[in-house]
Design a protein around this motif. Structure first.
Motif: not given
Length: 422
Positions: A191-192, A195-196, A221, A399, A410-411, A422
């Motif tokens: 991470y990041p 993600w998810d 990601g 998520p 977070v992107r 998170r």
């Protein structure tokens, strides 16, 4: 170069998956001495009526000749698509030429398919106009998504990745055997960039599906090496095969900038407004509020599956200026994320007596307030500062509740501070 598009080969109940079909077709292209440049996983408008949960279409970019590529794709889909599911209507479209050189109208068709609606007749007309090879089964509605996937490389430029690992055939339909501790550990390590993968608060491995399909796990990601590396750290049952997909997931490409008075069911929007009615929790734990803009207003909702996101919505109050994002259905905007633009920080309250500190009473219409015991008075209500549990910026569903196409905070790239989940 040749571009193969396919869509709607899957089934909600019987477990086929269009990503798996595309991966297998790519394998057969390689076996036929064709090179596969990339495979695209394209999420189309998630609000359309005829779709599975993610509304995905796939494209394969190859140097195999168009006639042979069409033969390979047609034979595989004919043999493997779950056509006895009444909601499955597969389609294959094959176009000559490089992905970068698809015609403008095909790119526009693809761009619109990610946020709007197309009829099958629209796709058929374009297929015929450009002489593309195509075939459909049970109506062939999947040719809409297949054609959109062909134009996607030109229509989209914010590419993310998903690395999908597939189960061995005898294990499909049985509980997945995955060491969840390794999933959570790897999710932290990558991470990041990836993600998810998990929802840490809810304790869920978001990357592991619950449906009976062939997918073991899918890692999403911004970095191809990160999603592949994370997947390789997950321990569990044997993997039959795996593939990296270029995708538009996590990009918010489905959102249309709109105004509250112009929203239509079946589309997803990003709109500005002011909270008119305070949030209200109703039966089932769903949270509703009203957002207005001049004469227009719209009910917005955070439904129970969005979990702790509802607490963020409950913290809003009348007068807060917000940007809300989500799909409109039944006249209600189903919240995916929102931004607080400004917060109400004061409220008008009945004044307190400075001598006895008890609340004053009305002295009559237009006569202000007074303390009957102390004989003190006030001309009207007074401002009191409000302590707020929110700060300006963006808030999102966790998520475990995020749809594939929605962009995680977070992107980055947002126009206000972010408060990622998170």
């Amino acid at each position: 170069m040749t571009v193969i598009g396919l869509d709607d080969t899957d089934s909600r109940e019987q477990g086929m998956c269009t990503t798996y079909a595309a991966s297998r077709i790519a394998d057969e292209i390689s076996a036929a001495a064709g090179a596969v440049t990339r495979v695209l996983l394209i999420r189309l408008n998630p609000a359309v009526q005829h779709k599975t949960r993610g509304n995905a279409a796939l494209a394969i970019h190859t140097d195999l000749g168009a006639d042979r590529a069409f033969e390979v794709a047609r034979e595989f889909v004919a043999d493997s698509a779950v056509t006895d599911d009444p909601r499955t209507s597969p389609g294959v479209v094959v176009a000559d030429g490089t992905p970068d050189a698809v015609p403008d109208d095909i790119a526009a068709f693809a761009r619109d398919a990610m946020s709007r609606h197309h009829d099958l007749a629209d796709a058929e007309a374009l297929i015929d106009a450009h002489g593309y090879r195509s075939v459909g089964w049970d109506g062939g509605r999947g040719r809409i998504g297949a054609l959109a996937a062909i134009g996607a490389w030109r229509a989209h430029d914010d590419w993310t990745y998903e690395y999908i690992s597939y189960r061995e055939l005898p294990r499909r339909g049985t509980p997945r055997d995955i060491d969840l501790d390794t999933v959570f550990a790897a999710a932290d390590d990558y991470y990041p960039e990836a993600w998810d993968t998990v929802d840490r608060i809810e304790g869920q491995a978001v990357c592991v599906p619950h449906t009976p399909g062939p997918i073991l796990h899918g890692i999403r990601g911004d970095d191809a090496d990160a999603v592949r590396g994370l997947a390789e750290h997950i321990q569990g049952e044997p993997v039959e095969s795996a593939r990296l997909f270029h995708t538009n997931q996590g990009t918010d490409v489905h959102l249309i900038d709109g105004k509250l008075g112009d929203l239509t069911d079946g589309y997803a929007y990003r709109v500005d407004g002011t909270v008119v009615d305070p949030p209200e929790t109703r039966e089932g734990g769903h949270v509703f509020l009203t957002v207005g803009d001049g004469d227009a207003s719209r009910q917005c909702a955070a439904f129970e599956p969005t979990k702790r996101f509802r607490d963020r919505v409950r913290a809003l109050r009348a007068g807060d200026q917000v940007t809300v994002c989500g799909e409109v259905s039944g006249g209600t905007l189903k919240l995916e994320k929102f931004a607080v633009r400004s917060l109400e920080t004061t409220e008008l309250v009945t004044p307190t007596c400075p001598d006895c500190e008890r609340r004053m009473e009305s002295a009559g219409a237009g006569q202000g307030y007074r303390c009957r015991d102390c004989k003190t008075s006030s001309d009207g209500k007074v401002e009191r500062r409000i302590e707020r549990d929110l700060e300006p910026g963006w808030y999102e569903v966790p998520p475990c509740a995020r749809r594939h196409i929605a962009k995680p905070l977070v992107r980055g790239g947002f126009d206000a501070p972010i408060h990622p989940e998170r």
